[in-house]
Motif scaffolding. Structure first.
Motif: not given
Length: 297
Positions: A145-158
């Motif tokens: 869910v964290a990956d499909v909602t781009t939540w994990a990717g956004s936090n990683w990009a920071t």
């Protein structure tokens, strides 16, 4: 008839040994371990065999264990080693139960093989994997869910711009850690729980998005040019299904082995603590008095 009392009355009785209390306490703990093993053998036979037959089977197995323990004791083994060796030589209690069911049916001929199988199957079936499945659904579902909602990717990009490390982490590290946690948490069949959970997660990750994507390209119910942010892309699920299955099962197997060893260690420690309490309880008790017997002539 003449009756004569000897001047010195000989005394016969029990002689108190220095380690008598601890040995008695140890025998009690060992007998409890044997009784637990016999209970595991007899429990699946409660609804299959009559009480008289179960009693005879328990007595037979108990006699075999006692003989095996005595043989190991003659070879110089301690009580604990003798008990464990006897139980280990006796074999798996579930297999012994199944053997007794088949042998009893062959001797008595009272029930058909089909009836014995139907009666014993609910009792001898493997434990349920429901708990492991629920644990794996949570441990694998949250990263998905964290990956499909781009939540994990956004936090990683920071914190980092290296997307290759991000995909490697989600592709290899996440399933291994989730499977390991499933094996540590679940009591029974963690690998089966991981397989069940990933099979359920493949529906929203691959099957449903693939169906909707196909309908949109066919222009059936869904317009191809329309944008639906709620419809996930099936490509991540297709790319990660095989690594998650393999690494998740491997982590669950390792975690299950660690869970089993930890449970065995807890059982051993509790047995040692119980034995220590019994020894401390018997320290202050007086030794038994010898019997006094007067010889009469």
């Amino acid at each position: 008839m003449l009756e004569h009392h000897s001047e010195e009355n000989p005394e016969t009785g029990y002689v108190h040994q220095p380690g008598q209390e601890s040995e008695t306490s140890f025998n009690t703990a060992s007998s409890e371990e044997m009784e637990d093993y016999l209970d595991q053998v007899i429990a699946p036979l409660v609804r299959v065999l009559p009480r008289s037959k179960r009693t005879a089977i328990r007595a037979h197995l108990s006699a075999q264990l006692q003989a095996s323990v005595a043989a190991h004791r003659e070879l110089g083994a301690t009580y604990e080693a003798a008990i464990q060796a006897a139980i280990r030589q006796s074999g798996d209690p579930e297999l012994i139960s199944q053997r007794w069911v088949v042998e009893t049916h062959a001797q008595t001929g009272r029930q058909s093989q089909r009836q014995v199988t139907l009666q014993s199957a609910p009792l001898l079936k493997p434990p349920s994997a429901r708990g492991a499945t629920l644990a794996a659904l949570g441990l694998f579902g949250l990263p998905y869910v964290a990956d499909v909602t781009t939540w994990a990717g956004s936090n990683w990009a920071t914190h980092s711009n290296n997307t290759i490390t991000y995909y490697r982490f989600f592709l290899f590290s996440v399933p291994l850690l989730a499977g390991l946690a499933t094996g540590l948490v679940a009591r029974n069949r963690p690998v089966r729980g991981v397989l069940n959970a990933l099979g359920m997660l493949s529906i929203p990750a691959i099957l449903l998005p693939g169906l909707l994507l196909g309908l949109s390209y066919a222009n059936v119910l869904i317009d191809k040019n329309a944008q639906f942010p709620w419809m996930p892309n099936p490509l991540p699920g297709l790319c990660g299904l095989v690594p998650w299955l393999l690494l998740g099962s491997l982590g669950a197997a390792v975690g299950g082995r660690l869970h089993t060893r930890a449970a065995a260690l807890r059982t051993r420690l509790s047995r040692q603590l119980r034995l220590h309490r019994m020894e401390r309880t018997n320290i202050g008790r007086p030794s038994p008095k010898p019997y006094e017997i007067t010889l009469r002539v």
